[in-house]
Motif scaffolding. Structure first.
Motif, PDB file in Angstrom:
ATOM      1  N   TRP A  71      -7.634  -6.735  -5.426  1.00 18.93           N
ATOM      2  CA  TRP A  71      -7.124  -5.399  -5.104  1.00 18.93           C
ATOM      3  C   TRP A  71      -5.903  -5.055  -5.949  1.00 18.93           C
ATOM      4  CZ3 TRP A  71      -2.440  -3.751  -2.965  1.00 18.93           C
ATOM      5  CH2 TRP A  71      -2.397  -2.414  -2.565  1.00 18.93           C
ATOM      6  N   LEU A  72      -4.983  -6.004  -6.086  1.00 19.17           N
ATOM      7  CA  LEU A  72      -3.784  -5.765  -6.885  1.00 19.17           C
ATOM      8  C   LEU A  72      -4.137  -5.447  -8.335  1.00 19.17           C
ATOM      9  CD1 LEU A  72      -1.353  -8.561  -5.621  1.00 19.17           C
ATOM     10  CD2 LEU A  72      -0.949  -6.098  -5.494  1.00 19.17           C
ATOM     11  N   ARG A 106      -0.487  -1.543 -18.423  1.00 18.06           N
ATOM     12  CA  ARG A 106       0.283  -2.068 -17.289  1.00 18.06           C
ATOM     13  C   ARG A 106       1.119  -3.287 -17.634  1.00 18.06           C
ATOM     14  NH1 ARG A 106      -4.328  -2.874 -12.922  1.00 18.06           N
ATOM     15  NH2 ARG A 106      -5.321  -3.799 -14.761  1.00 18.06           N
ATOM     16  N   GLU A 118      -6.476  -3.915  -9.514  1.00 15.51           N
ATOM     17  CA  GLU A 118      -7.045  -2.576  -9.677  1.00 15.51           C
ATOM     18  C   GLU A 118      -5.993  -1.472  -9.570  1.00 15.51           C
ATOM     19  OE1 GLU A 118      -9.913  -2.378  -6.603  1.00 15.51           O
ATOM     20  OE2 GLU A 118     -11.384  -3.690  -7.610  1.00 15.51           O
ATOM     21  N   GLN A 119      -4.769  -1.820  -9.181  1.00 14.67           N
ATOM     22  CA  GLN A 119      -3.739  -0.814  -8.951  1.00 14.67           C
ATOM     23  C   GLN A 119      -3.063  -0.390 -10.255  1.00 14.67           C
ATOM     24  OE1 GLN A 119      -3.741   0.298  -5.692  1.00 14.67           O
ATOM     25  NE2 GLN A 119      -5.406  -1.210  -5.732  1.00 14.67           N
ATOM     26  N   GLU A 120      -2.660   0.878 -10.302  1.00 16.82           N
ATOM     27  CA  GLU A 120      -1.946   1.406 -11.462  1.00 16.82           C
ATOM     28  C   GLU A 120      -0.455   1.110 -11.301  1.00 16.82           C
ATOM     29  OE1 GLU A 120      -3.237   2.697 -14.214  1.00 16.82           O
ATOM     30  OE2 GLU A 120      -5.226   2.256 -13.398  1.00 16.82           O
ATOM     31  N   VAL A 121      -0.100  -0.153 -11.501  1.00 12.04           N
ATOM     32  CA  VAL A 121       1.285  -0.591 -11.358  1.00 12.04           C
ATOM     33  C   VAL A 121       1.669  -1.413 -12.583  1.00 12.04           C
ATOM     34  CG1 VAL A 121       1.099  -0.619  -8.847  1.00 12.04           C
ATOM     35  CG2 VAL A 121       0.688  -2.721 -10.133  1.00 12.04           C
ATOM     36  N   GLU A 164       0.803  -1.221   0.000  1.00 10.48           N
ATOM     37  CA  GLU A 164       0.000   0.000   0.000  1.00 10.48           C
ATOM     38  C   GLU A 164       0.836   1.272   0.000  1.00 10.48           C
ATOM     39  OE1 GLU A 164      -2.506  -0.493   3.363  1.00 10.48           O
ATOM     40  OE2 GLU A 164      -3.705  -2.107   2.465  1.00 10.48           O
TER      41      GLU A 164
END
Length: 370
Positions: free
Chosen positions: A173-174, A249, A176-179, A143
């Motif tokens: 959750w992962l 991504r 959905e992350q901008e990574v 986080e």
């Protein structure tokens, strides 16, 4: 008087098989690496590395390092960017000079998820993201990571033949992350490629070039800063270079405009021309460790992957990308007891028959002698 030596012989016959040296181990082949699942994961962008041979320690059996490489290479390429595997999992192994030399001789470049000890010439990746197993992730790091860092999350689908339950909430959750979802080898070589991009200016154009790679052909990303507008970006054949969305991504080549310049991801062995709407007054080029200007990177590392179907079946539609550390599985034997009993009985039967025959003969002779 004959009973004692015969009985002793039978005992020796029964014990000898247990004292004999063990037969060399037999090994199985995970056919999923070359059939259906392996090609699918490769096309998605996963990486296949090595983790040795099941049940063997690379410090005691360093031959397993090159053998694992050969086993994997016979079944699949390591990545869409390169055929040869370059990543090796340690998982608690304290490298000594011999193992380190064996890794380098086998052309491995990356080791990870364990204390390295002697690791001269090898790149080490830390297991810092915890596990994908339920409630075992390092949520505080996930986080609030450092910019341009790589987070490696462990995954093992089986432990002692028991299925491990993944953390579905964490996976959602992962995703959905901008990574940047990447792999060990891809991340390392993307960083190298980005640092090797050269540029020059001529009139209202900027030329970027990246020399060919001698190992994996992974693209690199740079950020160019200038104040003029971009008219178009073309390759050496004057073909328009593809655009990249800011939300992309997964690593691919292309470019996108930013307020003070452009972000460019290019493959080794290519030359690109950025045509501007005027001659640039100044140009600054900054290599980006993270693809597409994203904040940081994440990979899931599949440890001790002996069966790709079991390890990957829960992630068929996932946006995550995996570094699969392939371990050659040992053959499932029937155990030592049955073979020992069978061999012992087979050897003991002739002696037992001779003993019984001799006893009967002595019994039949005894009354006659009276």
């Amino acid at each position: 008087m004959m009973k004692k030596p015969i009985g002793l012989s039978l005992v020796v016959i029964l014990i000898l098989p247990m004292l004999a040296p063990p037969v060399a181990g037999e090994w199985e082949t995970d056919s999923w690496l070359s059939n259906v699942i392996g090609p699918e994961r490769l096309a998605l962008g996963d990486e296949f590395g090595c983790h040795g041979y099941e049940g063997l320690d690379i410090l005691e059996d360093p031959w397993t390092i090159a053998a694992c490489r050969d086993y994997l290479s016979d079944l699949t390429e390591a990545s869409r960017w390169g055929a040869a595997p370059i990543s090796f999992g340690l998982k608690g192994v304290q490298l000594d000079e011999g193992a380190s030399t064996a890794l380098l001789d086998a052309k491995f470049e990356i080791v990870g998820d364990g204390p390295t000890g002697y690791s001269d010439g090898l790149t080490y990746f830390e297991s810092n993201g915890g596990s994908l197993e339920l409630n075992l992730a390092n949520r505080s790091l996930l986080e609030s990571p450092e910019q341009h860092s790589l987070i490696s999350i462990e995954w093992m689908a089986r432990m002692h033949d028991l299925k491990v339950r993944e953390d579905g909430g964490l996976v959602s959750w992962l995703e959905e992350q901008e990574v940047w979802f990447t792999t060990w080898g891809e991340w390392a070589h993307h960083r190298i490629s980005g640092s090797r991009v050269e540029y020059s200016t001529a009139g209202d154009s900027i030329t970027a070039s990246l020399e060919s790679s001698t190992t994996w052909n992974v693209p690199g990303t740079i950020e160019l800063h200038f104040h003029e507008g971009v008219m178009r970006v073309v390759d050496s054949n004057d073909t328009d270079f593809p655009l990249i969305d800011s939300g992309e991504r997964h690593l691919r080549v292309g470019w996108r405009e930013i307020p003070d310049g452009a972000v460019l991801t290019m493959e080794p062995g290519t030359n690109l021309t950025i045509e501007l709407d005027g001659e640039p007054k100044s140009v600054e080029v900054v290599p980006l460790p993270t693809f597409n200007g994203l904040h940081h990177s994440v990979t899931v590392v599949g440890h001790h992957t002996t069966n790709l179907f079991h390890w990957s079946s829960d992630f068929q539609d996932s946006q995550l990308r995996f570094t699969w550390l392939i371990e050659r599985p040992s053959a499932e034997g029937v155990g030592w007891l049955l073979p020992v009993l069978a061999a012992s009985i087979l050897l003991a039967v002739p002696f037992a028959v001779r003993y019984l025959v001799s006893r009967d003969e002595m019994t039949s002779i005894a009354p006659m002698s009276e």
